[in-house]
Design a protein around this motif. Sequence first.
Motif, PDB file in Angstrom:
ATOM      1  N   LYS A  51      23.640  22.820 -25.905  1.00 51.74           N
ATOM      2  CA  LYS A  51      22.556  23.810 -25.838  1.00 51.74           C
ATOM      3  C   LYS A  51      21.397  23.288 -24.994  1.00 51.74           C
ATOM      4  CE  LYS A  51      19.513  26.596 -28.772  1.00 51.74           C
ATOM      5  NZ  LYS A  51      19.105  26.902 -30.181  1.00 51.74           N
ATOM      6  N   ALA A  52      21.055  22.011 -25.170  1.00 54.79           N
ATOM      7  CA  ALA A  52      19.954  21.417 -24.401  1.00 54.79           C
ATOM      8  C   ALA A  52      20.290  21.351 -22.917  1.00 54.79           C
ATOM      9  CB  ALA A  52      19.639  20.020 -24.938  1.00 54.79           C
ATOM     10  N   LEU A 123      22.357  13.332 -19.973  1.00 56.65           N
ATOM     11  CA  LEU A 123      22.914  12.663 -21.143  1.00 56.65           C
ATOM     12  C   LEU A 123      23.867  11.547 -20.722  1.00 56.65           C
ATOM     13  CD1 LEU A 123      23.142  12.569 -24.229  1.00 56.65           C
ATOM     14  CD2 LEU A 123      25.087  14.145 -24.043  1.00 56.65           C
ATOM     15  N   GLN A 124      24.806  11.875 -19.856  1.00 58.66           N
ATOM     16  CA  GLN A 124      25.804  10.887 -19.444  1.00 58.66           C
ATOM     17  C   GLN A 124      25.171   9.678 -18.774  1.00 58.66           C
ATOM     18  OE1 GLN A 124      28.371   9.620 -15.971  1.00 58.66           O
ATOM     19  NE2 GLN A 124      28.477  11.850 -16.097  1.00 58.66           N
ATOM     20  N   LEU A 125      24.237   9.908 -17.850  1.00 58.62           N
ATOM     21  CA  LEU A 125      23.680   8.806 -17.075  1.00 58.62           C
ATOM     22  C   LEU A 125      22.599   8.039 -17.825  1.00 58.62           C
ATOM     23  CD1 LEU A 125      23.637  10.369 -13.500  1.00 58.62           C
ATOM     24  CD2 LEU A 125      25.301   8.800 -14.511  1.00 58.62           C
ATOM     25  N   ALA A 126      22.208   8.534 -18.988  1.00 58.10           N
ATOM     26  CA  ALA A 126      21.348   7.759 -19.883  1.00 58.10           C
ATOM     27  C   ALA A 126      22.183   6.853 -20.780  1.00 58.10           C
ATOM     28  CB  ALA A 126      20.483   8.687 -20.727  1.00 58.10           C
ATOM     29  N   LEU A 127      23.285   7.393 -21.296  1.00 58.42           N
ATOM     30  CA  LEU A 127      24.064   6.651 -22.292  1.00 58.42           C
ATOM     31  C   LEU A 127      25.209   5.825 -21.711  1.00 58.42           C
ATOM     32  CD1 LEU A 127      24.240   9.156 -25.295  1.00 58.42           C
ATOM     33  CD2 LEU A 127      22.697   7.228 -24.933  1.00 58.42           C
ATOM     34  N   MET A 128      25.729   6.197 -20.534  1.00 56.63           N
ATOM     35  CA  MET A 128      26.838   5.425 -19.970  1.00 56.63           C
ATOM     36  C   MET A 128      26.440   3.964 -19.734  1.00 56.63           C
ATOM     37  SD  MET A 128      30.079   5.788 -19.198  1.00 56.63           S
ATOM     38  CE  MET A 128      30.483   7.465 -18.695  1.00 56.63           C
ATOM     39  N   PRO A 129      25.290   3.693 -19.068  1.00 55.69           N
ATOM     40  CA  PRO A 129      24.902   2.293 -18.941  1.00 55.69           C
ATOM     41  C   PRO A 129      24.531   1.652 -20.273  1.00 55.69           C
ATOM     42  CG  PRO A 129      23.219   3.737 -18.012  1.00 55.69           C
ATOM     43  CD  PRO A 129      24.411   4.589 -18.302  1.00 55.69           C
ATOM     44  N   ALA A 130      24.047   2.445 -21.219  1.00 56.16           N
ATOM     45  CA  ALA A 130      23.731   1.895 -22.540  1.00 56.16           C
ATOM     46  C   ALA A 130      24.993   1.416 -23.254  1.00 56.16           C
ATOM     47  CB  ALA A 130      23.008   2.943 -23.385  1.00 56.16           C
ATOM     48  N   ILE A 131      26.100   2.121 -23.055  1.00 49.57           N
ATOM     49  CA  ILE A 131      27.372   1.678 -23.633  1.00 49.57           C
ATOM     50  C   ILE A 131      27.729   0.292 -23.103  1.00 49.57           C
ATOM     51  CG2 ILE A 131      29.860   2.139 -23.695  1.00 49.57           C
ATOM     52  CD1 ILE A 131      29.122   5.155 -23.572  1.00 49.57           C
ATOM     53  N   ILE A 142      15.787   3.235 -23.233  1.00 54.47           N
ATOM     54  CA  ILE A 142      16.183   4.250 -22.257  1.00 54.47           C
ATOM     55  C   ILE A 142      14.981   5.118 -21.919  1.00 54.47           C
ATOM     56  CG2 ILE A 142      17.667   6.244 -21.807  1.00 54.47           C
ATOM     57  CD1 ILE A 142      19.652   5.092 -23.830  1.00 54.47           C
ATOM     58  N   LYS A 143      14.723   5.292 -20.630  1.00 53.75           N
ATOM     59  CA  LYS A 143      13.708   6.248 -20.168  1.00 53.75           C
ATOM     60  C   LYS A 143      14.443   7.369 -19.431  1.00 53.75           C
ATOM     61  CE  LYS A 143      10.156   8.388 -18.398  1.00 53.75           C
ATOM     62  NZ  LYS A 143      10.938   9.468 -17.738  1.00 53.75           N
ATOM     63  N   PRO A 144      14.691   8.510 -20.117  1.00 46.37           N
ATOM     64  CA  PRO A 144      15.364   9.632 -19.448  1.00 46.37           C
ATOM     65  C   PRO A 144      14.384  10.420 -18.578  1.00 46.37           C
ATOM     66  CG  PRO A 144      14.899  10.181 -21.736  1.00 46.37           C
ATOM     67  CD  PRO A 144      14.409   8.779 -21.526  1.00 46.37           C
ATOM     68  N   SER A 145      14.936  11.312 -17.761  1.00 41.80           N
ATOM     69  CA  SER A 145      14.116  12.059 -16.812  1.00 41.80           C
ATOM     70  C   SER A 145      13.310  13.156 -17.492  1.00 41.80           C
ATOM     71  CB  SER A 145      15.007  12.687 -15.739  1.00 41.80           C
ATOM     72  OG  SER A 145      14.240  13.536 -14.908  1.00 41.80           O
ATOM     73  N   GLU A 146      12.066  13.311 -17.036  1.00 40.25           N
ATOM     74  CA  GLU A 146      11.216  14.395 -17.523  1.00 40.25           C
ATOM     75  C   GLU A 146      11.666  15.745 -17.002  1.00 40.25           C
ATOM     76  OE1 GLU A 146       9.188  12.721 -13.803  1.00 40.25           O
ATOM     77  OE2 GLU A 146      10.422  12.009 -15.472  1.00 40.25           O
ATOM     78  N   HIS A 147      12.531  15.753 -15.964  1.00 38.87           N
ATOM     79  CA  HIS A 147      13.016  17.018 -15.409  1.00 38.87           C
ATOM     80  C   HIS A 147      14.173  17.608 -16.217  1.00 38.87           C
ATOM     81  CE1 HIS A 147      10.355  16.724 -12.051  1.00 38.87           C
ATOM     82  NE2 HIS A 147      10.875  15.595 -11.628  1.00 38.87           N
ATOM     83  N   ALA A 148      14.580  16.915 -17.266  1.00 38.96           N
ATOM     84  CA  ALA A 148      15.574  17.451 -18.208  1.00 38.96           C
ATOM     85  C   ALA A 148      14.983  17.306 -19.601  1.00 38.96           C
ATOM     86  CB  ALA A 148      16.895  16.709 -18.083  1.00 38.96           C
ATOM     87  N   ALA A 149      13.885  18.037 -19.824  1.00 40.22           N
ATOM     88  CA  ALA A 149      13.052  17.822 -21.005  1.00 40.22           C
ATOM     89  C   ALA A 149      13.788  18.083 -22.321  1.00 40.22           C
ATOM     90  CB  ALA A 149      11.804  18.699 -20.914  1.00 40.22           C
ATOM     91  N   ALA A 150      14.563  19.155 -22.370  1.00 40.13           N
ATOM     92  CA  ALA A 150      15.240  19.488 -23.633  1.00 40.13           C
ATOM     93  C   ALA A 150      16.240  18.409 -24.023  1.00 40.13           C
ATOM     94  CB  ALA A 150      15.935  20.843 -23.503  1.00 40.13           C
ATOM     95  N   THR A 151      17.023  17.945 -23.055  1.00 33.55           N
ATOM     96  CA  THR A 151      18.007  16.896 -23.332  1.00 33.55           C
ATOM     97  C   THR A 151      17.317  15.586 -23.679  1.00 33.55           C
ATOM     98  OG1 THR A 151      19.551  17.947 -21.792  1.00 33.55           O
ATOM     99  CG2 THR A 151      20.014  15.672 -22.425  1.00 33.55           C
ATOM    100  N   SER A 152      16.263  15.253 -22.952  1.00 37.09           N
ATOM    101  CA  SER A 152      15.546  13.993 -23.199  1.00 37.09           C
ATOM    102  C   SER A 152      14.935  13.965 -24.590  1.00 37.09           C
ATOM    103  CB  SER A 152      14.464  13.792 -22.140  1.00 37.09           C
ATOM    104  OG  SER A 152      15.022  13.680 -20.860  1.00 37.09           O
TER     105      SER A 152
END
Length: 465
Positions: A51-52, A123-131, A142-152
Amino acid sequence: MGDQGIIALRALLDMQQEDILRRAVPTVFERRNTLLRLKQMLIDHEAEFIKALVSDMRRPAFEAFSFEIALLLNEIEHVCGSLRKWTKPQRSYQFKFGYIEAIRAKRSPYGSVLIISPWNYPLQLALMPAISALAAGNRCVIKPSEHAAATSELLQKVVSQTFPPEVLSVVTGDRQIAKLLTTLPFDLIFFTGSGETGKAVSQQAAMQLIPVILELGGKNACILDETGFSPETIREIVWGKFLNAGQTCIAPDTLFVHEAIYKRTLLEIGAALVEFYGEFPKDSKDYASISHYRHFQKLLHFMEQGKVRQGGAYDADELFISPTVITDIQPGSSILREEIFGPILPVIPYSNLEALLDQKMIQRDALVAYIFSKNEQHISLIQKYMRSTTVSINQVIHHGANPRIAFGGVGRSGHGSYHGKAGFLAFGYEKTEYNAYRYLHVSDKFPPYTDQDMAIVRKFRKWLL
């Protein structure tokens, strides 16, 4: 961000680094448990994440699951199944004159890792390197992008509910927050994004001697020679190009087509676009939007640099650009130099592959190079010409989803690789335990030296050193 925010970020890093000093390196069992908790988090919140992602970029649910959640689940399962083998120490013994060397080498985590992720696969590019980082025994911010606010925001929420902050934490905010984070003394920084921002991150890290892994972009050439043409081939290329509205770092950037099949290729591209997205792509539920307005404006500028053969429609209010094919591009246009990263496909004819390569229109150090051909000489020529870490033959995109293939760039497309074992290795360093078991005292290695000592070293150097 005020002083209180800066203090909070520094306190978070201090908490992770103090935990590293206080506790031993996580065991294989503990690392697997951490990764399995991450897997369960994705499963439990799958519907919320989809949904996000739809909210952020109008992502089709199929793409959101397939290229975000499913890839992460597959990666976790592959890493968990291989972790014990990867972490096994490497032992060796050597007999020397007077002693026996015993060497035990194993991977050791860097410590606390900063991951700065982009907006296109938030989501993928935040968590893939975290794995990869967690598998290697690190802690992560993790610092996700502000341009994907709902997912972040959702990622920050569910991570905080699942993990203690000293293990894994998500920090949201704008680019100033990301810039501030790079000034803190993390033990490793992993950045995915544009080349210009990557340079800034690298320069900031260099001031503190912090190692950096950069995953950047590039103009991924796709070459279609006269032997590689088929309707099925065109469908593969069109799918790979317009997936996520072209906002994929390994998407075919520009299509170079042999002149003998140029007209047929344009016709087949048009047919495939209608098949995939209908006569009115804006109404399609299977086509994404552009992430943010600044990027939308850049893409419109690119669109003006050639003749629109297909598509060309756009809507600024909805950040929509239809799948667009352009031809007849003027030499020197910026679209020929800069990564497009959007739903605009330049199609350029060529008459001879060697001559095309001589024109230097193809970026040798792009993230990937694609060729569709049955001609082994042409394939070999591309493999020799490219510096890219991957040359994909008769397929697009799929290599990036395989956890057994190292994913990364070289030169302008970045440096360092991850996914699977490559990620486990990248997020750690080799730590060696060296033991010397002496059975004979050799005094000739100590000064004062004699000519006889030199003669002995020359004769027996392999056993002495």
